[in-house]
Design an enzyme around this catalytic site. Structure first.
Site, PDB file in Angstrom:
ATOM      1  N   HIS A 126       0.839  -1.201   0.000  1.00 14.66           N
ATOM      2  CA  HIS A 126       0.000   0.000   0.000  1.00 14.66           C
ATOM      3  C   HIS A 126       0.876   1.255   0.000  1.00 14.66           C
ATOM      4  O   HIS A 126       0.628   2.202  -0.762  1.00 14.66           O
ATOM      5  CB  HIS A 126      -0.918  -0.028   1.232  1.00 14.66           C
ATOM      6  CG  HIS A 126      -1.588   1.269   1.530  1.00 14.66           C
ATOM      7  ND1 HIS A 126      -2.855   1.571   1.067  1.00 14.66           N
ATOM      8  CD2 HIS A 126      -1.180   2.347   2.238  1.00 14.66           C
ATOM      9  CE1 HIS A 126      -3.186   2.786   1.482  1.00 14.66           C
ATOM     10  NE2 HIS A 126      -2.187   3.267   2.190  1.00 14.66           N
ATOM     11  N   GLU A 127       1.909   1.268   0.851  1.00 14.33           N
ATOM     12  CA  GLU A 127       2.814   2.422   0.902  1.00 14.33           C
ATOM     13  C   GLU A 127       3.567   2.577  -0.415  1.00 14.33           C
ATOM     14  O   GLU A 127       3.794   3.701  -0.886  1.00 14.33           O
ATOM     15  CB  GLU A 127       3.805   2.263   2.065  1.00 14.33           C
ATOM     16  CG  GLU A 127       3.167   2.244   3.441  1.00 14.33           C
ATOM     17  CD  GLU A 127       2.388   3.503   3.745  1.00 14.33           C
ATOM     18  OE1 GLU A 127       2.796   4.586   3.278  1.00 14.33           O
ATOM     19  OE2 GLU A 127       1.363   3.417   4.449  1.00 14.33           O
ATOM     20  N   HIS A 167       1.599   4.539  -2.892  1.00 11.25           N
ATOM     21  CA  HIS A 167       1.720   6.002  -2.806  1.00 11.25           C
ATOM     22  C   HIS A 167       2.916   6.496  -3.607  1.00 11.25           C
ATOM     23  O   HIS A 167       2.846   7.520  -4.298  1.00 11.25           O
ATOM     24  CB  HIS A 167       1.864   6.432  -1.339  1.00 11.25           C
ATOM     25  CG  HIS A 167       0.609   6.321  -0.532  1.00 11.25           C
ATOM     26  ND1 HIS A 167      -0.572   6.929  -0.915  1.00 11.25           N
ATOM     27  CD2 HIS A 167       0.343   5.682   0.635  1.00 11.25           C
ATOM     28  CE1 HIS A 167      -1.504   6.686  -0.001  1.00 11.25           C
ATOM     29  NE2 HIS A 167      -0.979   5.909   0.931  1.00 11.25           N
ATOM     30  N   GLU A 204      -5.653   7.212  -0.648  1.00  9.61           N
ATOM     31  CA  GLU A 204      -5.640   5.963   0.126  1.00  9.61           C
ATOM     32  C   GLU A 204      -6.360   4.848  -0.624  1.00  9.61           C
ATOM     33  O   GLU A 204      -5.891   3.705  -0.654  1.00  9.61           O
ATOM     34  CB  GLU A 204      -6.270   6.182   1.507  1.00  9.61           C
ATOM     35  CG  GLU A 204      -5.481   7.090   2.426  1.00  9.61           C
ATOM     36  CD  GLU A 204      -4.078   6.593   2.666  1.00  9.61           C
ATOM     37  OE1 GLU A 204      -3.906   5.368   2.833  1.00  9.61           O
ATOM     38  OE2 GLU A 204      -3.151   7.426   2.659  1.00  9.61           O
TER      39      GLU A 204
END
Length: 467
Positions: free
Chosen positions: A327-328, A331, A407
């Protein structure tokens, strides 16, 4: 740009026509309107917490009714504490303004300097002014911080720091803040003084450069002053992270584990760094069974530190930690950090333009009791904290909306790399470990939550996972 500045200058010219008293109470009223809006939202959230509910379908496999009730009570206590604290701060700030604390403090700063033979040194007097304000703010905030950590958080099992650790931490934070603030403020004031009509360009470039510099310096030299960092030990998790980073061409340099358990039971993960020197930081509380003191025969050199409690029932499995990092990575891959940085720099440029158009208007200083002098530091305080408060509120809302969108996109990135299922499991575990209440007031969440709620994220992951 010239057209924009000219237009803004005509727009702000009305300030010179307003009586100082009317201007003062107008700005004060504006801050209270914004504060009352925040209190209304918090009231809605508190009312939401008061309603007892059953465990949502998405969490029935990890949460019991008893755990839901505990998280509800924890959420209620936190928002009640936040409300009381904010009301106190608002009343205190208003009273201090009404009794003229700003001109008194400025005069006191000058008196202190005069005892050492300094006269009419605005920059030095401004630094003394800032040091006094920051010292007061730190000291006044200690009882609130103490109650939050040692009463509220400890009651619910999250506080892990000792009182001596807390005192040392507070002192270190204040000293580091002063160490960074004093030279930056001194140079900024000097740039404003000698920069000419377009000083705002130089001021913007300076603050932007300082922001980037601190972003580089802080994790490498300042953060280790407060927490212990160690490289992630060799093993399945480290290998999986390196393989994933290599797969998506993430320029991974190092992987650290921070001993967050010495301070709190809450967990987190993030990465930092520019260009090809990215570093990943995992909280030890995020990794199930991880102990930074493993294979150590003695405690940390700090006699006041605590060995973290090794709770094997908390934290995430390796594949779940990997999903959180995926997930990071999303970004990074989607340039979210670059977009946020660009927005912050554009915003900084805009507010410096506004400051340049306002800081010489005598009426602003008269309104706050400065009838004989117009210190630049006071202009910065008045304009940034009061004049720009409506603009800041609107910008904050826009950034919150954007953050929530980012997100969802980062979750979708993890989903496309086949990490959707472990990410869902990790979100559930983090919800449980952090004792987060899954139900929120719709309006409060939209206005304040930079992340979607766990139920929203699980819902977004579920249909795509079934395709």
């Amino acid at each position: 740009m010239v057209f924009l500045i000219s237009a803004l200058e005509r727009y702000f010219s009305f300030i010179d026509q307003i009586e100082p008293t009317v201007l003062f109470y107008g700005l004060l009223l504006c801050t209270w309107i914004l504060a009352m809006w925040e209190h209304y939202l918090s009231y809605r959230q508190y009312r939401n917490f008061k309603h007892r509910r059953t465990v949502p379908t998405e969490l029935v496999d990890v949460m019991t009714d008893e755990q839901l009730e505990k998280s509800r009570l924890y959420a209620m206590e936190k928002i009640r504490f936040s409300q009381i604290h904010s009301i106190y701060d608002e009343v205190e700030g208003t009273v201090l303004l009404l009794i003229g604390v700003l001109p008194w403090l400025w005069s006191t700063s000058g008196s202190i300097l005069s005892k050492f033979g300094y006269h009419n040194y605005d920059t030095v007097q401004s630094i003394v002014f800032v040091v006094i304000m920051m010292s007061y703010s730190t000291i006044a905030g200690i009882p609130w911080s103490y109650y939050y950590h040692f009463v509220l958080e400890e009651k619910h099992g999250f506080n892990k720091q000792t009182r001596s650790f807390f005192i040392k931490d507070t002192i270190k934070k204040m000293l580091v803040t002063l160490f960074l603030t004093i030279p930056i403020f001194s140079l900024l004031l000097k740039i404003i003084q000698i920069g000419g009509d377009y000083f705002f360009i130089y001021a913007w470039a300076f603050i932007a450069s300082m922001s980037l510099g601190i972003a580089i310096i802080y994790p490498n030299y300042i953060a280790p002053l407060f927490d212990r960092y160690e490289p992630l030990r060799e093993g399945e998790l480290r290998t999986s992270i390196e393989q994933l980073a290599n797969k998506i061409h993430f320029p991974l340099a190092k992987i650290f584990v921070v001993e967050g358990s010495a301070r709190s039971a809450h967990s987190n993960a993030y990465f930092y760094g520019f260009f090809k020197t990215k570093r990943i930081v995992l909280y030890d509380t995020l990794i199930k069974g991880y102990n930074v003191h493993e294979d150590k025969d003695e405690k940390s050199n700090d006699d006041d530190s605590r060995l973290p409690e090794k709770k094997l029932d908390k934290g995430c499995e390796s594949d779940e930690v990997l999903a959180v990092l995926c997930h990071e990575f999303g970004h990074w891959s989607l340039s979210h950090n670059i977009i946020n940085l660009s927005i912050s720099f554009i915003n900084l440029f805009v507010i410096f333009i506004i400051f340049a158009l306002l800081f010489k208007r005598v009426g602003l200083y008269d309104a706050f009791g400065f009838t004989q002098t117009q210190p630049i530091i006071i202009g910065l305080l008045i304009i940034f904290q009061y004049v720009l408060s409506p603009y800041s509120a609107v910008l904050s809302l826009c950034l919150t909306v954007l953050s929530r969108r980012f997100e969802f996109q980062a979750d979708n990135f993890a989903l496309k790399l086949a990490h959707g299922d472990p990410l869902s499991r990790a979100l559930k575990k983090l919800e449980m470990d952090n004792m987060t209440y899954p139900y929120s007031d719709y309006l409060f969440a939209k206005y304040h939550y930079s992340h979607p709620t766990v139920l929203e994220r699980l819902k977004a992951l579920k249909p795509k996972k079934q395709d």
